[in-house]
Design a protein around this motif. Structure first.
Motif, PDB file in Angstrom:
ATOM      1  N   ASP A 361       0.715  -0.975  -0.191  1.00 22.38           N
ATOM      2  CA  ASP A 361       0.516   0.022   0.221  1.00 22.38           C
ATOM      3  C   ASP A 361       0.945   1.025   0.300  1.00 22.38           C
ATOM      4  O   ASP A 361       0.722   2.224   0.664  1.00 22.38           O
ATOM      5  N   MET A 362       2.401   1.002  -0.214  1.00 24.20           N
ATOM      6  CA  MET A 362       2.633   2.451  -0.062  1.00 24.20           C
ATOM      7  C   MET A 362       3.303   2.604  -1.535  1.00 24.20           C
ATOM      8  O   MET A 362       3.542   1.938  -2.458  1.00 24.20           O
ATOM      9  N   GLU A 363       4.216   3.930  -1.713  1.00 26.80           N
ATOM     10  CA  GLU A 363       4.159   4.333  -3.000  1.00 26.80           C
ATOM     11  C   GLU A 363       5.181   5.327  -2.714  1.00 26.80           C
ATOM     12  O   GLU A 363       5.456   5.928  -2.146  1.00 26.80           O
ATOM     13  N   ALA A 364       6.203   5.417  -3.376  1.00 26.47           N
ATOM     14  CA  ALA A 364       7.041   6.303  -3.813  1.00 26.47           C
ATOM     15  C   ALA A 364       7.627   6.827  -4.939  1.00 26.47           C
ATOM     16  O   ALA A 364       8.091   6.265  -6.123  1.00 26.47           O
ATOM     17  N   THR A 365       8.032   8.384  -4.797  1.00 21.93           N
ATOM     18  CA  THR A 365       8.834   8.869  -6.345  1.00 21.93           C
ATOM     19  C   THR A 365       9.298   9.614  -5.835  1.00 21.93           C
ATOM     20  O   THR A 365      10.138  10.239  -4.397  1.00 21.93           O
ATOM     21  N   PRO A 369      14.109  18.780  -9.833  1.00 25.00           N
ATOM     22  CA  PRO A 369      14.229  20.022  -9.745  1.00 25.00           C
ATOM     23  C   PRO A 369      13.460  20.976 -11.011  1.00 25.00           C
ATOM     24  O   PRO A 369      12.329  22.280 -10.167  1.00 25.00           O
ATOM     25  N   SER A 370      13.322  20.252 -12.385  1.00 28.12           N
ATOM     26  CA  SER A 370      12.133  20.718 -12.801  1.00 28.12           C
ATOM     27  C   SER A 370      11.390  20.612 -13.115  1.00 28.12           C
ATOM     28  O   SER A 370      10.072  20.425 -13.938  1.00 28.12           O
ATOM     29  N   GLY A 371      10.442  19.552 -12.148  1.00 30.02           N
ATOM     30  CA  GLY A 371       9.255  18.929 -11.654  1.00 30.02           C
ATOM     31  C   GLY A 371       8.829  18.238 -12.218  1.00 30.02           C
ATOM     32  O   GLY A 371       7.797  17.687 -12.370  1.00 30.02           O
ATOM     33  N   GLN A 372      10.110  17.003 -12.816  1.00 29.57           N
ATOM     34  CA  GLN A 372       9.551  14.857 -13.758  1.00 29.57           C
ATOM     35  C   GLN A 372       9.677  14.694 -12.366  1.00 29.57           C
ATOM     36  O   GLN A 372      10.209  14.602 -11.828  1.00 29.57           O
ATOM     37  N   THR A 373       8.315  13.731 -12.066  1.00 31.80           N
ATOM     38  CA  THR A 373       8.153  12.812 -11.302  1.00 31.80           C
ATOM     39  C   THR A 373       8.372  11.424 -11.255  1.00 31.80           C
ATOM     40  O   THR A 373       7.680  10.993 -13.187  1.00 31.80           O
ATOM     41  N   GLU A 374       9.192  11.119 -10.980  1.00 34.20           N
ATOM     42  CA  GLU A 374       8.938   9.062 -11.724  1.00 34.20           C
ATOM     43  C   GLU A 374       9.001   8.037 -10.212  1.00 34.20           C
ATOM     44  O   GLU A 374       9.288   9.071  -9.724  1.00 34.20           O
ATOM     45  N   LEU A 375       8.568   6.989 -10.243  1.00 38.78           N
ATOM     46  CA  LEU A 375       8.208   6.363  -9.739  1.00 38.78           C
ATOM     47  C   LEU A 375       9.508   6.093  -9.012  1.00 38.78           C
ATOM     48  O   LEU A 375      10.621   5.317  -9.533  1.00 38.78           O
ATOM     49  N   CYS A 376      10.162   5.184  -8.023  1.00 42.51           N
ATOM     50  CA  CYS A 376      10.531   4.839  -6.888  1.00 42.51           C
ATOM     51  C   CYS A 376      10.429   3.029  -6.843  1.00 42.51           C
ATOM     52  O   CYS A 376       9.239   2.761  -6.635  1.00 42.51           O
ATOM     53  N   GLU A 377      11.551   2.504  -7.285  1.00 39.22           N
ATOM     54  CA  GLU A 377      11.236   0.691  -6.458  1.00 39.22           C
ATOM     55  C   GLU A 377      10.928   0.728  -5.056  1.00 39.22           C
ATOM     56  O   GLU A 377      11.948   1.283  -4.731  1.00 39.22           O
ATOM     57  N   LYS A 389      14.700   2.574  -4.033  1.00 39.49           N
ATOM     58  CA  LYS A 389      16.027   2.115  -4.693  1.00 39.49           C
ATOM     59  C   LYS A 389      14.925   4.004  -6.230  1.00 39.49           C
ATOM     60  O   LYS A 389      14.150   3.273  -6.640  1.00 39.49           O
ATOM     61  N   PHE A 390      15.856   4.033  -6.764  1.00 36.31           N
ATOM     62  CA  PHE A 390      15.979   5.422  -7.769  1.00 36.31           C
ATOM     63  C   PHE A 390      16.967   5.392  -8.526  1.00 36.31           C
ATOM     64  O   PHE A 390      17.818   5.670  -8.220  1.00 36.31           O
ATOM     65  N   LYS A 391      16.888   5.850  -9.603  1.00 37.94           N
ATOM     66  CA  LYS A 391      17.837   6.656 -10.747  1.00 37.94           C
ATOM     67  C   LYS A 391      17.408   8.206 -10.969  1.00 37.94           C
ATOM     68  O   LYS A 391      16.721   8.253 -11.713  1.00 37.94           O
ATOM     69  N   PRO A 392      18.309   9.391  -9.672  1.00 38.71           N
ATOM     70  CA  PRO A 392      17.809  10.793 -10.381  1.00 38.71           C
ATOM     71  C   PRO A 392      18.223  11.121 -11.743  1.00 38.71           C
ATOM     72  O   PRO A 392      19.255  10.549 -11.997  1.00 38.71           O
TER      73      PRO A 392
END
Length: 828
Positions: A361-365, A369-377, A389-392
């Motif tokens: 039931d959890m979500e991470a993003t 800085p430019s406002g683009q959003t992606e999901l994290c593992e 885990k994520f790749k900026p």
């Protein structure tokens, strides 16, 4: 009656200074206020003790005559020749007079007291005590700890209006003496406009000009007439209670009556060798009870101020007796190193504790800085441990958001710097989690400390309370510590988190630890709908006790920060219904407790509004969040693009109050403020009652000014509108419906099937939207209703009615009815 104002003479000197002279009318205390360009200069008001002797005046002044801190150098000044002035200081400990300095007509004394307590400063001129001698100097101890509390009391003054919008609104107050200053405006609970802090120090007529987008609002300028009774006068505050003696670990009370003190705010602080709990209870509009509970016996300094001035007798030296609390403090210290610099397009990894949640039931993003959003593992690692885990994709300050069932987890959102070392600082260290909200005896109480943006240093975790805490601190790497503590006794505990020996924001946290509540764990929710909820529509749900026994309580935390009761009613022997009505957009948190312990799933988040706001997408920047100069306007911006609509709260805590002004722009809101004293100001920014990433911001203010003895708080709350990239803000019109004039035979009578007319004159009514509506006795609209502009400020209105009887005509200019609306028009 207000004290008399004496004439002064100001003359310039050749060295850039000025000389201020005046002739006292009598012996006693004189307060001198000095302004430069209508701004108070550093060190005012200057309090002088004047004594008439031998056809001339002897004056004594300085902080060392009133209060200070033992172990520090304190000073005061006396006019005259050193040979004519004798000083003697008596008190509970040794006092050394360190210096007696001749300044040509003025003698400077410097002394230091070894022990805290009340000291008598005896001053004699030619062998005769001067007026006011001996002076009572109240000194607190070294390593003092301060607690403070404040109330607007009678300083909030309602101007009027309804459903006001503070965006682009500026208030200016003009005093009877002609001086002007910006004033902090606020929206009252019943949506009216008010001055947040009105503390008049002189009688007369005060004028408040309020503009929105540069144009006067309806009713402006507002006038407030202040007589002697309304003048803010701390000397007329009446006190009764524990101002000299008190008992440790017991609530001590002081009755405060401000009914004769005029308009003003209350501020109280207590300091000593140990921490104290403070509470302020309002009995009536002008009567309060100050409650304080020192944790340990000792000597404490109690300050009570009204309208920024000490009440009579303040500061009070309070001798606190009683037994020691027996509180036990356990501390764990951890050295943390600078984290590796994160690189874009390379994997980053974080681990933190998320007790009471399900990873499914959890979500991470991650938001660039430019406002683009992606999901994290996101993965669960067992024992409430969660891995992100994520790749900026970009260098700079990215924002990490962690949500559980669509709602931000404690501490989220937070900043994550990529491509360079974080800026560092104690204010960049955050902590949060269930273990700092409520605890349970003999259970694991857990929370996280995020230190990545703070830089390398020493983190200390201390738990203080009725029993010794077993503390386990684990450095998870990459800037996260997880903390688990277990205690054996119920009661109030303090959770202290320090970075390099300085408290981080929100520390210390007060945690109520309750006995293991097996009954509370039995309670379950029934028919719980926590999203898709409309504003102003009642929200209902039920709880099933399942055999649990005890008292059920509930209250709701609103997005704007207030706490309100939830209505509870029994619907069955083992089942209860709960109901509240949300009045704004955002996330509402409902606490449901049995025997003071949260039931499973509490607090319950409710997402209200068609599009819930997301604080993770709100950013702030500008020079006003880093540095400023006292007496000069500074600015910062808050960007709310794509964050939805919500309540934006900006709170400034520092050595002086500030007048916050908000202006709506295409990408969000610009804020300006003017600090009046040097020092450190902390700026907290919340969106829908969730702290945005990077807040609080630390602003260092330089320059001249007199810092307050307590931390002053200034707050502005704005209901925002939804912002989209590249879309200009909607234009706001400001009209005054009271200036619209309607006249003509068509307002008096009509005939079926025949056109009736009247005119509208909007001269002087500003710009607004014209709305007309007309219905017949059956409730149906008339067959025809039209208007036509015939002159720049004049309209012709005509209608044709199809049925007989009384018709209702409504005319709005903007959101308001014009005079006479709704009109009743008989049709024959």
């Amino acid at each position: 009656m207000a004290p008399p104002v004496l004439a002064t003479r100001v003359s310039g000197n050749s060295d850039g200074s000025v000389t201020v002279s005046y002739t006292p009318a009598s012996s006693g205390v004189h307060d001198i206020n000095v302004t430069y360009n209508d701004k108070a200069v550093a060190g005012v008001p200057l309090r002088l003790n004047v004594d008439a002797q031998d056809k001339h005046f002897v004056t004594a002044y300085g902080a060392g005559l009133n209060q200070g801190k033992s172990g520090e150098h304190l000073e005061f000044f006396v006019t005259g020749s050193p040979s004519n002035i004798d000083v003697k200081i008596e008190g509970p400990g040794k006092v050394d007079i360190l210096k007696k300095e001749d300044l040509h007509g003025l003698v400077r004394f410097e002394y230091m007291a070894v022990n805290p307590g009340e000291y008598n400063v005896h001053i004699k001129h030619k062998g005769k005590p001067i007026h006011g001698s001996p002076f009572a100097a109240k000194l607190s101890g070294e390593g003092r700890k301060r607690s403070q509390i404040s109330s607007p009391a009678t300083s909030e003054y309602t101007l009027g209006g309804h459903d006001i919008d503070l965006a682009n609104m500026v208030g200016t107050l003009k005093a009877p003496n002609g001086s002007t200053e910006l004033c902090l405006l606020k929206k009252t609970s019943d949506t009216k406009l008010a001055i947040a802090s009105f503390q008049p120090k002189q009688k007369g007529s005060y004028k408040i000009d309020v503009t929105q987008e540069g144009k006067p609002i309806k009713g402006s300028p507002f006038t407030i007439s202040v007589n002697d009774q309304h003048v803010c006068a701390a000397g007329r505050v009446r006190l009764h209670g524990a101002t000299s003696e008190a008992t440790a670990n017991t609530w001590n009370e002081i009755q405060i009556d401000i009914s004769q003190a005029g308009f003003g705010s209350l501020a109280m602080s207590i300091e000593g060798g140990h921490r104290s709990d403070l509470d302020l209870v309002q009995k009536t509009q002008t009567e309060y009870i100050l409650k304080f509970k020192p944790h340990e016996p000792g000597v404490y300094l109690l300050n009570i101020k009204f309208g920024d001035d000490h009440v009579t007798g303040s500061p009070f030296m309070v001798n606190v007796g009683g037994q020691p609390s027996g509180r036990i403090r356990e501390t764990v210290v951890t050295e943390v190193k600078a984290v590796d610099i994160a690189e874009k397009n390379k994997e980053c990894h974080l681990e933190l504790k998320v007790p009471g949640t399900d990873p499914l039931d959890m979500e991470a993003t991650v938001t660039t800085p430019s406002g683009q959003t992606e999901l994290c593992e996101i993965r669960g690692l067992g024992d409430s441990l969660c891995s992100l885990k994520f790749k900026p994709k970009e260098d700079g300050v990215n924002t990490i958001s962690l949500k559980y069932k669509g709602v931000h987890f404690a501490g989220s959102p937070f900043q994550y710097t990529v491509g360079k070392a974080p800026s560092g600082g104690t204010h960049r260290v955050e902590f949060g989690g269930p273990g700092v909200e409520q605890g349970e005896v003999e259970s694991k109480n857990e929370f996280n400390v995020y230190y990545r943006e703070g830089g390398p240093g020493t983190i200390s975790i201390a738990i203080e309370g009725p029993s010794k805490a077993k503390i386990n601190v684990v450095d998870r790497g990459n800037g996260y510590l997880t903390v688990c503590y277990v205690v054996t006794k119920e009661g109030d505990y303090g959770v202290h988190v320090k970075f390099n020996d300085e408290h981080v924001p929100e520390s210390p946290a007060k945690v109520r630890v309750l006995p293991l509540s097996r009954d509370a764990k039995k309670v379950t929710f029934v028919a719980l709908r926590d999203r898709g909820i409309d504003v102003n529509k009642p929200v209902s749900f039920s709880v099933q006790l399942n055999g649990a026994v005890g008292e059920l309580k509930s209250h709701v935390h609103t997005p704007s920060g207030s706490v309100e009761d939830v209505y509870i009613t029994d619907i069955d022997e083992d089942k209860w219904a709960l109901r509240f009505t949300p009045k704004e957009n955002g996330v509402f948190y409902v606490d449901v407790k049995l025997n003071e312990a949260h039931v499973p799933g509490s607090p319950v988040p409710f997402l209200v509004g068609k599009q819930a706001s997301d604080p993770a997408l709100v950013t702030a920047n500008g020079p006003g969040l880093e540095k400023a100069e006292a007496g000069k306007v500074t600015k910062f911006s808050v960007q709310t693009v794509n964050a939805g609509a919500g309540t934006l709260i900006v709170q400034v805590d520092g050595p002086s109050k500030v007048a916050l002004v908000c202006a709506e722009v295409d990408e969000g809101y610009d804020f300006t403020y003017t600090p009046l004293a040097p020092g450190v100001y902390m700026i907290m920014i919340k969106y829908s009652n969730v702290t945005i990433a990077g807040a609080p911001f630390k602003t260092v203010v330089t320059g001249a000014g007199k810092p307050s003895e307590i931390i002053e708080t200034s707050l502005l709350a704005v209901e925002t509108t939804e912002k989209k990239p590249g879309v200009a803000r909607a234009k706001h019109f400001q009209g005054d419906a009271t200036r619209v004039v309607a006249k003509g035979l068509g307002l008096q009578k009509g005939f079926t099937g025949r056109s009736a007319t009247f005119t509208l004159d909007v001269k002087g009514a500003g710009q607004a939207l014209l709305n007309l509506g007309m219905i017949g006795p059956s409730g149906n609209p008339v067959s025809e209703l039209t208007y036509k502009k015939v002159k720049p400020t004049s309209y012709n209105v005509s209608f044709i009615a199809a049925e007989k009887g009384d018709h209702t005509l409504t005319i709005h200019w903007g959101a308001d009815d014009i005079p006479g609306s709704p009109f009743t028009i008989p049709v024959a």
